[in-house]
Motif scaffolding. Structure first.
Motif, short mmCIF file in Angstrom:
data_model
loop_
_atom_site.label_atom_id
_atom_site.label_comp_id
_atom_site.label_asym_id
_atom_site.label_seq_id
_atom_site.Cartn_x
_atom_site.Cartn_y
_atom_site.Cartn_z
N UNK A 340 0.83 -1.21 0.00
CA UNK A 340 0.00 0.00 0.00
C UNK A 340 0.86 1.26 0.00
N UNK A 341 1.90 1.28 0.84
CA UNK A 341 2.72 2.50 0.89
C UNK A 341 3.64 2.61 -0.32
N UNK A 342 4.00 1.46 -0.91
CA UNK A 342 4.90 1.48 -2.07
C UNK A 342 4.19 1.84 -3.36
N UNK A 343 2.95 1.36 -3.52
CA UNK A 343 2.29 1.47 -4.82
C UNK A 343 1.01 2.29 -4.84
N UNK A 344 0.47 2.63 -3.68
CA UNK A 344 -0.78 3.40 -3.66
C UNK A 344 -0.55 4.80 -3.09
N UNK A 345 -0.19 4.89 -1.81
CA UNK A 345 0.00 6.22 -1.23
C UNK A 345 1.29 6.86 -1.74
N UNK A 347 3.99 7.96 -0.51
CA UNK A 347 4.31 9.21 0.15
C UNK A 347 5.36 9.02 1.24
N UNK A 348 6.17 7.98 1.09
CA UNK A 348 7.29 7.69 1.98
C UNK A 348 6.85 7.30 3.39
N UNK A 349 5.59 6.86 3.56
CA UNK A 349 5.13 6.43 4.88
C UNK A 349 5.77 5.11 5.29
N UNK A 350 5.80 4.87 6.59
CA UNK A 350 6.23 3.58 7.11
C UNK A 350 5.01 2.68 7.27
N UNK A 351 5.08 1.44 6.81
CA UNK A 351 3.96 0.52 7.05
C UNK A 351 3.80 0.29 8.55
N UNK A 529 4.50 15.27 4.50
CA UNK A 529 5.22 15.56 3.26
C UNK A 529 4.61 16.81 2.65
N UNK A 530 5.46 17.71 2.20
CA UNK A 530 4.95 18.99 1.74
C UNK A 530 5.81 19.58 0.64
N UNK A 531 5.14 20.16 -0.33
CA UNK A 531 5.79 21.07 -1.27
C UNK A 531 5.59 22.46 -0.69
N UNK A 532 6.66 23.22 -0.54
CA UNK A 532 6.53 24.54 0.08
C UNK A 532 7.29 25.60 -0.69
N UNK A 533 6.64 26.72 -0.90
CA UNK A 533 7.23 27.88 -1.54
C UNK A 533 8.55 28.24 -0.83
N UNK A 534 9.66 28.30 -1.55
CA UNK A 534 10.95 28.63 -0.93
C UNK A 534 10.97 29.98 -0.24
N UNK A 535 10.03 30.86 -0.60
CA UNK A 535 9.97 32.17 0.04
C UNK A 535 9.31 32.12 1.42
N UNK A 536 8.76 30.96 1.77
CA UNK A 536 8.07 30.80 3.06
C UNK A 536 9.01 30.11 4.05
#
Length: 555
Positions: A340-345, A347-351, A529-536
């Motif tokens: 599930x964490x490898x192929x669905x989510x 998002x680098x979660x730990x099972x 996990x986040x994408x964040x504006x470098x100005x923030x």
């Protein structure tokens, strides 16, 4: 608790959380919103940014409408991440995630550890100019525990003397161990010494309420023009199901620290739309769509860190066929968390192979999760065997129809479809899927109307007992119908035990019983996990706690 956490965020997580808040959480969740309208609102905001002079405006996404801004009622992340920036309790978690003086400038603790006396700041005021008083805390904490409030967070107040008795209708509000000694002195008496109490009271459930405003208007929290804040920001606008605008609160005691002028919140319950808004500059942060994970996760604008919480599924043990322990175990063991964490989510979660997440250290400095080990592991053959044995015990020639329920979210849907396919392939069982919007889903789960449903939990305070207390008999967070006297006693023992070695032994044993009985099974531990504006800069995301904008800045 291990505090080696990096600052990180996953706004998409807001769409995956139930209340911890055991709260499953406590459990933050999501509901459908009009993405097109939200996009138009944010485009308008950005186009007009130049008209607002040199204002520093942060653009965030709250995924969906907050459940409530009444502190003990909005017991989920879509309410608390925002509410945490509007209100403030006696303590506040700092940048290193430790409780520090907030509304209380200092406190004294009795020798036996059962009495706390908090001295409130003289310059602590509400946004309408009223002083924050000890009576505001007395009113709010009684409101949290009042059975009429029916707060899912009430169990957090059971550490207070007579808190549980009042919530159960067995004591009066005056019996609760809270007292306004004078306008700026607030005394709390506990049932027993509680080492994490200063951490606990940073939780939004313990935020004060302006008692004068609330007594005059019980719905003070429902609209921007009636809401009163005592935190870093005040509520300037609230267009329900569309967006919110926060503005810096000049009455806040530490207003000089607050750098942002405004925070604009969208309500977009779709990761792809959120990401598109981030790419076009309409949002300063975004989650990562799973189909773009491979190309985006290595970017310079990505951060990742663990969060104290778990995504899991609940069985209703009062509904066939899940009254049978072996059948519950069969459904649990058939699932492959790693897939599930490898192929669905993706998002680098730990099972997750236990319920308590990583990051909590015991009396020996060892991680709770590592000490108690894997309590469940994928085993298709064992699952088939247990299903056959369980059906024989119940006299089933054919398994009763199973319906898996989840609330609206592409991620929830994808995981549910994986489970549906897994049960067909491994157990030769046909499972129906049922999708409902968040508020309906949550109420049905609380009312035990679901047979088999997804859930989540985010820690409310920094101790493993917070995870495990959710499943004591009749807990508002249980939502499985499961009851076990030995388990209940172990949790009670852990809450009253002052010897840390004994306390952790109780907790280790309780978690083992939980997995022996299997009223639930976990999928993965949460991360941020986040994408964040470098100005923030300066956004703080607590592993146990809430989004902090007090220190945020934007170039």
């Amino acid at each position: 608790m291990n505090k080696k956490w990096l600052l990180a965020l996953m706004v998409t997580l807001l769409t995956m959380l139930l209340v911890a808040c055991t709260t499953s959480t406590g459990e933050g969740e999501d509901e459908e919103s009009n993405s097109e309208n939200n996009t138009e609102e944010n485009e308008s905001s950005n186009e007009n940014e130049g008209d607002e002079g040199d204002k520093k405006i942060l653009y965030l996404n709250n995924a969906t409408e907050p459940t409530s801004f009444d502190p003990p009622v909005g017991f989920n992340s879509v309410s608390w991440n925002t509410l945490n920036n509007l209100l403030e309790g006696l303590t506040r978690l700092d940048q290193s995630h430790e409780p520090k003086p907030a509304m209380a400038k200092e406190w004294e603790v009795s020798e036996d550890g059962q009495e706390y006396t908090f001295f409130l700041r003289e310059d602590a005021n509400w946004s309408n100019g009223d002083p924050v008083t000890a009576q505001d805390f007395v009113y709010a904490w009684r409101h949290l525990l009042d059975p009429e409030t029916a707060s899912s967070a009430a169990f957090l107040g059971y550490f207070i003397k007579n808190g549980e008795a009042f919530n159960a209708g067995e004591a009066s509000a005056e019996d609760v161990g809270v007292e306004a000694v004078d306008d700026k002195t607030f005394k709390v008496t506990l049932e027993s010494p509680t080492g994490f109490f200063l951490d606990l009271v940073s939780n939004p459930a313990f935020f004060p309420v302006n008692h004068k405003v609330a007594e005059e208007n019980p719905d003070w929290h429902a609209e921007a023009d009636t809401f009163v804040a005592n935190g870093p920001f005040s509520l300037k606008e609230w267009n329900h199901d569309q967006n919110m605008v926060f503005e810096k609160n000049p009455e806040y005691w530490d207003a000089d620290t607050v750098k942002l002028d405004e925070v604009h919140w969208a309500m977009v319950n779709d990761t792809n739309t959120e990401y598109q808004m981030y790419e076009s500059g309409e949002l300063d942060t975004s989650g990562i769509p799973s189909d773009l994970a491979d190309q985006l996760l290595e970017g310079d604008d990505v951060t990742n860190e663990e969060q104290a919480g778990v995504y899991f599924y609940r069985f209703n043990v009062n509904e066939e066929p899940f009254q049978n322990k072996k059948i519950r175990k069969a459904f649990a063991l058939a699932v492959n968390q790693q897939e599930i964490v490898d192929y669905i989510t993706k998002n680098l979660e730990k099972p997750a192979y236990g319920f308590v997440s990583y990051g909590f250290t015991d009396h020996n400095g060892e991680d709770f999760r590592e000490v108690n080990g894997n309590l469940i592991e994928t085993n298709a053959e064992k699952a088939k065997q247990l299903l056959e044995e369980g059906m024989k015990e119940e006299g089933y020639d054919e398994l009763p129809q199973v319906t898996l329920s989840y609330n609206t979210s592409e991620t929830h849907k994808s995981i549910a479809e994986y489970l549906q396919e897994t049960y067909n392939k491994v157990l030769d069982v046909q499972v129906e899927l049922e999708n409902t919007e968040w508020n309906v889903f949550l109420q049905d789960q609380k009312d035990l109307k679901h047979q088999f449903s997804r859930s989540s939990f985010l820690a409310d305070y920094a101790d493993p007992v917070n995870f495990l207390e959710s499943f004591v008999t009749d807990s508002s967070m249980n939502r499985t119908g499961w009851s076990n006297e030995e388990y209940d006693q172990l949790i009670a023992n852990a809450k009253s035990e002052t010897d840390e070695a004994k306390r952790f032994e109780y907790l280790y044993e309780a978690e083992k019983i939980l997995f022996e009985e299997m009223p639930l099974f976990p999928i993965h531990f949460y991360n941020q996990v986040n994408l964040q504006n470098p100005d923030v800069s300066g956004i703080v995301r607590h592993p146990v706690g809430y989004l902090e904008l007090k220190w945020a800045d934007k170039k």
